[in-house]
Scaffold this motif. Sequence first.
Motif, PDB file in Angstrom:
ATOM      1  N   UNK A 194       0.831  -1.205   0.000  1.00 60.12           N
ATOM      2  CA  UNK A 194       0.000   0.000   0.000  1.00 60.12           C
ATOM      3  C   UNK A 194       0.867   1.257   0.000  1.00 60.12           C
ATOM      4  N   UNK A 195       1.941   1.237   0.771  1.00 59.91           N
ATOM      5  CA  UNK A 195       2.846   2.385   0.838  1.00 59.91           C
ATOM      6  C   UNK A 195       3.508   2.625  -0.520  1.00 59.91           C
ATOM      7  N   UNK A 196       3.873   1.547  -1.202  1.00 60.22           N
ATOM      8  CA  UNK A 196       4.495   1.682  -2.518  1.00 60.22           C
ATOM      9  C   UNK A 196       3.521   2.265  -3.526  1.00 60.22           C
ATOM     10  N   UNK A 197       2.327   1.739  -3.572  1.00 53.90           N
ATOM     11  CA  UNK A 197       1.350   2.273  -4.510  1.00 53.90           C
ATOM     12  C   UNK A 197       1.003   3.740  -4.190  1.00 53.90           C
ATOM     13  N   UNK A 198       0.909   4.054  -2.925  1.00 60.34           N
ATOM     14  CA  UNK A 198       0.649   5.455  -2.548  1.00 60.34           C
ATOM     15  C   UNK A 198       1.799   6.353  -2.994  1.00 60.34           C
TER      16      UNK A 198
END
Length: 336
Positions: free
Chosen positions: A328-332
């Motif tokens: 999720x952090x990467x996509x954000x």
Amino acid sequence: MPDKIRFSIVGFGNIGCRHAEHILHNPDTVLVSICDINSACRGYVPEDVSFFTSIEEMLEETEADVLCICTPNYLHEPHTIAGLNAGLHTVVEKPMALSVEECSRMIAAAEKTGKTIFAVKQNRYNPPVQEVKKLMANNELGNIYMMQVNCFWNRGDIYYAGSGWRGKKDKDGGCLFTQFSHFVDIMYYLNGPIASAIGKTHNYGHQHNTEVEDSGSFVLKAANNAIINFNFTTCAYERNMEGSITIFAEKGTVKIGGQYLNTIEYQKLAAATLPHINITAKANDYGLYQGSMSNHDQVIKNVVDVLYHNHPVMTSADEGREVVRIIEKMYAGAGR
């Protein structure tokens, strides 16, 4: 606990069949039932194993101890919670779920029912990964400076044509969930949490049949201050090319390489020498494409060891949730 641990499986596609194979071959386990919405799967189920097309019916009519969730990504949460509420431990295929929120609801259900979630991250069992894990656990690499993760695979039109969920954003989640969550996990397993992420993603070769990216490149900052470059694509021409993790550290450099993290490709270490490892025959081969290393026998063995011998869970639900948090952090960080 009975003499043999009784398993049920929901989802009898490629990976469900792999779970069944290892349950049937483990002397301490027995496969009692399988569920799949496709009734044609009945023809591939052993005669002494009950078959259902409804998970609710299977859970109600079958006496089992463990439920393996081998359904599409978006069904992992409801199927896990259904199994836990029915009194079964659950083995959940990657990714554990499609959001941290979903993972947290699964963990809450496990705590409420007193049952265990086993998150499937079978690449942790790869011998090269285990050798490097020992190095890092013993501080034989010292401070970790940088890591590079490369995941260069091929997923062609046939892979997506036979599925109603692959490549669909709300059901699949994206490459980091479906193809490369194992690499995110090994990065986390070896080096710990991620503090920040920034990157870019794009769909180059699959715009006609997917709603998600097929390529991306990220720069991550780990909690231990290491800088990590993470590159992935499913556009490698015609076949999988590479799955590797290179670690640059105070006391050495080491690369876990091959197509599936199956070799020690390079090492220069101050105080140790890793054994020569080059495993060539354990990829999950699905005919039209290949996936990560086939260590599901070890996953089933871990369930037996935990339930019979109080061994630790190889990949806990909390760790499975942390991998989803990193994704999720990467996509954000890519502005998705």
